[in-house]
Design a protein around this motif. Structure first.
Motif, PDB file in Angstrom:
ATOM      1  N   ARG A  46       0.853  -1.191   0.000  1.00 39.17           N
ATOM      2  CA  ARG A  46       0.000   0.000   0.000  1.00 39.17           C
ATOM      3  C   ARG A  46       0.886   1.238   0.000  1.00 39.17           C
ATOM      4  N   VAL A  47       0.606   2.163  -0.904  1.00 36.36           N
ATOM      5  CA  VAL A  47       1.414   3.392  -0.982  1.00 36.36           C
ATOM      6  C   VAL A  47       1.126   4.232   0.263  1.00 36.36           C
ATOM      7  N   ALA A  48       2.151   4.366   1.133  1.00 37.39           N
ATOM      8  CA  ALA A  48       1.973   5.116   2.381  1.00 37.39           C
ATOM      9  C   ALA A  48       2.237   6.602   2.176  1.00 37.39           C
ATOM     10  N   ARG A  49       3.198   6.930   1.297  1.00 31.83           N
ATOM     11  CA  ARG A  49       3.582   8.329   1.118  1.00 31.83           C
ATOM     12  C   ARG A  49       4.268   8.505  -0.231  1.00 31.83           C
ATOM     13  N   VAL A  50       3.950   9.561  -0.942  1.00 32.61           N
ATOM     14  CA  VAL A  50       4.612   9.890  -2.208  1.00 32.61           C
ATOM     15  C   VAL A  50       5.510  11.099  -1.965  1.00 32.61           C
ATOM     16  N   LEU A  51       6.766  10.990  -2.398  1.00 35.29           N
ATOM     17  CA  LEU A  51       7.747  12.061  -2.187  1.00 35.29           C
ATOM     18  C   LEU A  51       8.190  12.629  -3.533  1.00 35.29           C
ATOM     19  N   PRO A  52       7.490  13.638  -4.062  1.00 34.66           N
ATOM     20  CA  PRO A  52       7.856  14.180  -5.392  1.00 34.66           C
ATOM     21  C   PRO A  52       9.287  14.699  -5.449  1.00 34.66           C
ATOM     22  N   GLY A  53       9.768  15.282  -4.344  1.00 38.98           N
ATOM     23  CA  GLY A  53      11.132  15.828  -4.332  1.00 38.98           C
ATOM     24  C   GLY A  53      12.193  14.774  -4.553  1.00 38.98           C
ATOM     25  N   MET A  54      11.937  13.539  -4.094  1.00 39.30           N
ATOM     26  CA  MET A  54      12.889  12.434  -4.267  1.00 39.30           C
ATOM     27  C   MET A  54      12.476  11.518  -5.417  1.00 39.30           C
ATOM     28  N   GLN A  55      11.322  11.841  -6.051  1.00 36.34           N
ATOM     29  CA  GLN A  55      10.768  10.986  -7.107  1.00 36.34           C
ATOM     30  C   GLN A  55      10.675   9.532  -6.633  1.00 36.34           C
ATOM     31  N   SER A  56      10.133   9.371  -5.424  1.00 34.46           N
ATOM     32  CA  SER A  56      10.037   8.061  -4.785  1.00 34.46           C
ATOM     33  C   SER A  56       8.749   7.979  -3.981  1.00 34.46           C
ATOM     34  N   ALA A  57       8.457   6.773  -3.542  1.00 33.54           N
ATOM     35  CA  ALA A  57       7.302   6.558  -2.665  1.00 33.54           C
ATOM     36  C   ALA A  57       7.677   5.543  -1.596  1.00 33.54           C
ATOM     37  N   PHE A  58       7.098   5.713  -0.412  1.00 37.54           N
ATOM     38  CA  PHE A  58       7.244   4.709   0.641  1.00 37.54           C
ATOM     39  C   PHE A  58       6.045   3.776   0.565  1.00 37.54           C
ATOM     40  N   ILE A  59       6.344   2.472   0.576  1.00 38.60           N
ATOM     41  CA  ILE A  59       5.296   1.455   0.422  1.00 38.60           C
ATOM     42  C   ILE A  59       5.254   0.589   1.677  1.00 38.60           C
ATOM     43  N   ASP A  60       4.068   0.422   2.230  1.00 38.10           N
ATOM     44  CA  ASP A  60       3.893  -0.459   3.390  1.00 38.10           C
ATOM     45  C   ASP A  60       3.665  -1.883   2.883  1.00 38.10           C
ATOM     46  N   ILE A  61       4.628  -2.774   3.191  1.00 43.06           N
ATOM     47  CA  ILE A  61       4.474  -4.174   2.776  1.00 43.06           C
ATOM     48  C   ILE A  61       4.403  -5.099   4.001  1.00 43.06           C
ATOM     49  N   GLY A  62       4.072  -4.509   5.159  1.00 46.98           N
ATOM     50  CA  GLY A  62       3.903  -5.326   6.365  1.00 46.98           C
ATOM     51  C   GLY A  62       5.173  -5.544   7.153  1.00 46.98           C
ATOM     52  N   LEU A  63       6.260  -4.840   6.800  1.00 45.79           N
ATOM     53  CA  LEU A  63       7.511  -4.975   7.538  1.00 45.79           C
ATOM     54  C   LEU A  63       7.624  -3.857   8.569  1.00 45.79           C
ATOM     55  N   GLU A  64       8.662  -3.965   9.406  1.00 47.71           N
ATOM     56  CA  GLU A  64       8.875  -2.967  10.460  1.00 47.71           C
ATOM     57  C   GLU A  64       9.110  -1.579   9.851  1.00 47.71           C
ATOM     58  N   ARG A  65       9.911  -1.523   8.762  1.00 42.32           N
ATOM     59  CA  ARG A  65      10.192  -0.257   8.078  1.00 42.32           C
ATOM     60  C   ARG A  65       9.497  -0.239   6.725  1.00 42.32           C
ATOM     61  N   ALA A  66       9.001   0.938   6.351  1.00 40.34           N
ATOM     62  CA  ALA A  66       8.382   1.072   5.025  1.00 40.34           C
ATOM     63  C   ALA A  66       9.442   0.823   3.956  1.00 40.34           C
ATOM     64  N   ALA A  67       9.016   0.210   2.862  1.00 43.63           N
ATOM     65  CA  ALA A  67       9.935  -0.061   1.746  1.00 43.63           C
ATOM     66  C   ALA A  67       9.942   1.133   0.801  1.00 43.63           C
TER      67      ALA A  67
END
Length: 495
Positions: A46-67
């Motif tokens: 699940r897309v947790a956060r989109v970071l346009p400045g880094m052209q990246s997104a943090f994805i929650d895949i059920g781990l301790e840290r977002a991927a």
């Protein structure tokens, strides 16, 4: 190329696999039951956060840290932007491709390393014995290590016929792995069917599973021995567990029947790794210094940004003149460095400081030897050659943690610096701290609690300074040794 043997040391908590060639360990693979690597795993994210400045997104895949998902790893028109790297393709902005709350099927392409979360791609690839399946693509690729252009064209034509088209119930992209060079159509067809069935199961699970669910887990290390490590140079595969031997035979009969004859159950009284002193080799692979047979040595330093390898002549004086001594040491170092990179699983940027050579032909031969030894590596490597400063710059693809990061942790005493303050430095820290606190508080007495070496110095060489401070602040200072404290630790108690 020389033959090698594969030794598998299995226990319920840990599997260790060593590749041994001419009696020396060349590669070590470790997998712990509670710390299995994630590369190859497929998740409903699940897309947790989109970071346009880094052209990246943090994805929650059920781990301790977002991927972490970079725009270059998002699939666009059947390929990721990374596939077009350097071709002048302008990637759409990340915010046009994904949005917060969106559910994506993603695959881990890099394990979490240090404080960094896992790296993801939306282009799924599933590895089989002979092929890698790219279900969202229609491309037929051939491993770059497979021979001539003519042979590659023949293999591509055979694969196109076997794969078929999406209209005929076929389709999907495939990449032929190196060990598929001599495969029959029947073997390739079996691998295609297995990979398509696997993808169908993943797709079905993705429709039924909530975000954060694991949809597919890559093979365990024992199974990957047959899929990834066995080739025509493998003499034997010895396993010290009867249960794992039986399971591997069963797995091999389905997927790698050609390797079954090389499987052996090791029944010796000595632990299997003791046959080649592998545990001692692992200890040496964790050390900073690597001794060479000639008397020279390497110094390997791993930092967060890069790894540096320094070559030294040490006690080697065997050649006829100084230039030959340097040349022979560098040649031996080139061989040892390639082995150490595999053994330690060092990745990222690597800088090698060979001993300075005055002759350009010596430089070329050392670089040629390094490239020759690195060609045996299963991991992608690029070597840039000598820089103006006489350093060799290279990169080695990093997909999992190095041996040192897997087996060790930073020293709790020095915090990973590799050095601690001297006892005298700590004494002066204590004297300054007492003076600071004397200006703020008015206790009856100051008591210093520190390690025995610091207390001994305060009682001996630094006693005049301690007595002078006591007179200056007008308060007694008592000392107490605490053996459990580390060299930099101390407490100042206000009595």
């Amino acid at each position: 190329m020389p033959m090698h043997d594969i030794l598998v040391n299995w226990s319920p908590q840990e599997t260790r696999v060593a590749i041994v060639e001419n009696g020396a360990i060349q590669e070590l693979h470790v997998e712990r039951t509670l710390e299995r690597g994630l590369v190859g795993n497929i998740y409903a994210g699940r897309v947790a956060r989109v970071l346009p400045g880094m052209q990246s997104a943090f994805i929650d895949i059920g781990l301790e840290r977002a991927a972490f998902l970079h725009v270059a790893d998002v699939q666009i028109n059947g390929q990721t932007g990374r596939g077009h790297h350097g071709e002048g393709m302008t990637l759409p902005p990340i915010e046009k491709l994904v949005y917060e709350g969106q559910t994506l099927v993603v695959q881990v392409i890099k394990d979490p390393i240090g404080t960094k979360g896992a790296r993801l791609s939306t282009q799924i690839s599933i590895a089989g014995r002979l092929l890698v399946h790219l279900p969202q693509d229609d491309h037929i690729g051939i491993s770059q290590k497979i021979g001539s252009h003519e042979l590659r064209d023949q293999l591509r034509q055979r694969m196109s016929a076997l794969v078929g088209t999406r209209d005929s119930g076929g389709g999907g992209g495939f990449i032929l792995r190196t060990n598929a060079e001599d495969a029959t159509d029947a073997e390739l067809g079996d691998d295609i069917a297995y990979l398509r069935k696997t993808w169908a199961l993943i797709r079905d699970r993705a429709l039924k599973s909530p975000p954060g669910s694991l949809l597919f887990e890559d093979l365990n290390l024992v199974q990957r021995v047959l899929r990834d490590l066995v080739d025509e140079r493998t003499g034997s595969i010895r396993i010290d567990s009867r249960m794992q031997y039986d399971l591997l035979r069963e797995f091999g009969q389905l997927y790698t029947p050609g390797a079954i004859g090389r499987l052996q159950h090791y029944r010796g009284e000595r632990p299997i790794f003791d046959l080649y002193n592998i545990d001692q080799e692992i200890e040496r692979a964790l050390a900073r210094r690597v001794d060479l047979k000639s008397g020279g040595y390497l110094v390997v330093d791993q930092t967060e940004a890069l790894t540096t390898i320094d070559v030294n002549t040490g006690g080697f004086v065997g050649a006829r003149n100084f230039d030959d001594t340097i040349f022979k040491t560098n040649l031996e170092a080139a061989q040892a460095i390639a082995r150490q990179l595999r053994l330690r699983n060092l990745g990222g940027i690597i800088i090698i400081d060979f001993i300075d050579m005055t002759r350009s032909d010596h430089q070329e031969q050392v670089l040629l030897e390094l490239r020759k030894q690195l060609a045996r590596d299963r991991t992608k490597i690029t070597v840039s050659g000598f820089t103006q400063l006489g350093l060799v710059e290279m990169t080695r693809k990093r997909t999992r943690e190095s041996l040192a990061h897997m087996l060790c942790q930073p020293c709790p005493t020095c915090g990973g610096r590799g050095q601690v303050k001297t006892a005298r430095s700590v004494c002066y820290d204590i004297l300054r701290e007492i003076l600071r606190e004397a200006r703020q508080f008015n206790p009856r007495e100051f008591r210093v609690i520190a390690c025995p070496a610091v207390i001994e110095m305060l009682l001996d060489e630094e006693s005049p300074h301690l007595a002078g401070l006591s007179d200056f602040i007008g308060k007694p200072i008592s000392l107490q040794a605490e053996p459990t404290m580390n060299p930099e630790q101390y407490d100042i108690v206000l009595m």
